[in-house]
Scaffold this motif. Sequence first.
Motif, PDB file in Angstrom:
ATOM      1  N   VAL A 179       0.855  -1.203  -0.023  1.00  0.00           N
ATOM      2  CA  VAL A 179      -0.045  -0.110   0.036  1.00  0.00           C
ATOM      3  C   VAL A 179       0.889   1.173  -0.086  1.00  0.00           C
ATOM      4  O   VAL A 179       0.525   2.385  -0.863  1.00  0.00           O
ATOM      5  CB  VAL A 179      -0.889   0.035   1.248  1.00  0.00           C
ATOM      6  N   ALA A 180       1.940   1.217   0.865  1.00  0.00           N
ATOM      7  CA  ALA A 180       3.032   2.410   0.769  1.00  0.00           C
ATOM      8  C   ALA A 180       3.441   2.843  -0.368  1.00  0.00           C
ATOM      9  O   ALA A 180       3.493   3.812  -0.985  1.00  0.00           O
ATOM     10  CB  ALA A 180       3.962   2.200   1.980  1.00  0.00           C
ATOM     11  N   LEU A 181       4.085   1.524  -1.055  1.00  0.00           N
ATOM     12  CA  LEU A 181       4.525   1.833  -2.480  1.00  0.00           C
ATOM     13  C   LEU A 181       3.495   2.350  -3.388  1.00  0.00           C
ATOM     14  O   LEU A 181       4.040   3.151  -4.147  1.00  0.00           O
ATOM     15  CB  LEU A 181       5.163   0.463  -3.034  1.00  0.00           C
ATOM     16  N   SER A 182       2.188   2.024  -3.277  1.00  0.00           N
ATOM     17  CA  SER A 182       1.278   2.387  -4.446  1.00  0.00           C
ATOM     18  C   SER A 182       1.006   3.683  -4.168  1.00  0.00           C
ATOM     19  O   SER A 182       0.599   4.305  -5.104  1.00  0.00           O
ATOM     20  CB  SER A 182       0.208   1.504  -4.418  1.00  0.00           C
ATOM     21  N   LEU A 183       0.975   4.194  -2.880  1.00  0.00           N
ATOM     22  CA  LEU A 183       0.672   5.476  -2.441  1.00  0.00           C
ATOM     23  C   LEU A 183       1.713   6.402  -3.001  1.00  0.00           C
ATOM     24  O   LEU A 183       1.380   7.664  -3.196  1.00  0.00           O
ATOM     25  CB  LEU A 183       0.211   5.816  -1.341  1.00  0.00           C
ATOM     26  N   TYR A 184       3.022   6.102  -2.424  1.00  0.00           N
ATOM     27  CA  TYR A 184       3.988   7.045  -2.625  1.00  0.00           C
ATOM     28  C   TYR A 184       5.005   7.041  -3.769  1.00  0.00           C
ATOM     29  O   TYR A 184       5.762   7.824  -4.032  1.00  0.00           O
ATOM     30  CB  TYR A 184       4.745   7.096  -1.394  1.00  0.00           C
ATOM     31  N   ASP A 185       4.920   6.157  -4.526  1.00  0.00           N
ATOM     32  CA  ASP A 185       5.743   6.053  -5.710  1.00  0.00           C
ATOM     33  C   ASP A 185       4.944   6.054  -7.021  1.00  0.00           C
ATOM     34  O   ASP A 185       4.055   5.325  -7.544  1.00  0.00           O
ATOM     35  CB  ASP A 185       6.267   4.655  -5.896  1.00  0.00           C
ATOM     36  N   ASN A 224       2.769   1.154 -11.819  1.00  0.00           N
ATOM     37  CA  ASN A 224       1.498   0.735 -12.492  1.00  0.00           C
ATOM     38  C   ASN A 224       0.494   0.519 -11.435  1.00  0.00           C
ATOM     39  O   ASN A 224       0.717  -0.479 -10.646  1.00  0.00           O
ATOM     40  CB  ASN A 224       1.830  -0.259 -13.404  1.00  0.00           C
ATOM     41  N   MET A 225      -0.648   1.028 -11.542  1.00  0.00           N
ATOM     42  CA  MET A 225      -1.641   1.039 -10.645  1.00  0.00           C
ATOM     43  C   MET A 225      -2.183  -0.395 -10.552  1.00  0.00           C
ATOM     44  O   MET A 225      -2.706  -0.990  -9.432  1.00  0.00           O
ATOM     45  CB  MET A 225      -2.705   1.955 -10.417  1.00  0.00           C
ATOM     46  N   GLU A 226      -2.455  -1.127 -11.872  1.00  0.00           N
ATOM     47  CA  GLU A 226      -3.108  -2.238 -11.901  1.00  0.00           C
ATOM     48  C   GLU A 226      -2.361  -3.275 -11.394  1.00  0.00           C
ATOM     49  O   GLU A 226      -2.841  -4.371 -10.655  1.00  0.00           O
ATOM     50  CB  GLU A 226      -3.318  -2.431 -13.460  1.00  0.00           C
ATOM     51  N   ASN A 227      -0.775  -3.205 -11.596  1.00  0.00           N
ATOM     52  CA  ASN A 227       0.021  -4.107 -11.105  1.00  0.00           C
ATOM     53  C   ASN A 227      -0.017  -4.196  -9.393  1.00  0.00           C
ATOM     54  O   ASN A 227       0.032  -5.347  -8.856  1.00  0.00           O
ATOM     55  CB  ASN A 227       1.292  -3.803 -11.358  1.00  0.00           C
ATOM     56  N   ASP A 228      -0.011  -2.864  -8.764  1.00  0.00           N
ATOM     57  CA  ASP A 228      -0.076  -2.615  -7.722  1.00  0.00           C
ATOM     58  C   ASP A 228      -1.474  -3.307  -6.883  1.00  0.00           C
ATOM     59  O   ASP A 228      -1.347  -3.854  -5.666  1.00  0.00           O
ATOM     60  CB  ASP A 228      -0.034  -1.169  -7.028  1.00  0.00           C
ATOM     61  N   ASP A 229      -2.569  -3.004  -7.481  1.00  0.00           N
ATOM     62  CA  ASP A 229      -3.671  -3.633  -7.076  1.00  0.00           C
ATOM     63  C   ASP A 229      -3.830  -5.052  -7.075  1.00  0.00           C
ATOM     64  O   ASP A 229      -4.319  -5.706  -6.197  1.00  0.00           O
ATOM     65  CB  ASP A 229      -4.937  -3.062  -7.997  1.00  0.00           C
ATOM     66  N   ALA A 230      -3.188  -5.732  -8.210  1.00  0.00           N
ATOM     67  CA  ALA A 230      -3.095  -7.108  -8.266  1.00  0.00           C
ATOM     68  C   ALA A 230      -2.378  -7.841  -7.023  1.00  0.00           C
ATOM     69  O   ALA A 230      -2.557  -8.713  -6.579  1.00  0.00           O
ATOM     70  CB  ALA A 230      -2.390  -7.510  -9.504  1.00  0.00           C
ATOM     71  N   LEU A 231      -1.200  -6.881  -6.728  1.00  0.00           N
ATOM     72  CA  LEU A 231      -0.452  -7.477  -5.915  1.00  0.00           C
ATOM     73  C   LEU A 231      -0.843  -7.316  -4.260  1.00  0.00           C
ATOM     74  O   LEU A 231      -0.745  -8.242  -3.518  1.00  0.00           O
ATOM     75  CB  LEU A 231       0.972  -6.705  -5.677  1.00  0.00           C
TER      76      LEU A 231
END
Length: 88
Positions: free
Chosen positions: A23-29, A33-40
Amino acid sequence: MMNKRTLKKSINAICDEIFAEAVALSLYDNDRNMENDDALIRSVIMLRANYISRISHPEPGMDVQAYYKDLRDKFTAEAQQIVDQLNA
């Protein structure tokens, strides 16, 4: 051998840490890619649900100690794979 309660707490703690990192990586970086972050993030949730449910219901006919050792090894491998994907 760990008891079921300790094993569940360990799996929950590890999944919580991986989830927080994802979650921290998806918010601050912003370069991710948002789709990859959501999948992770979904894969971490599914990992936790899968292994927590498997703790209470060991496979019939399999040695209990061998079952839990195999469960820990598989969990470690899948968690490490998710962490490697986060670091990439």
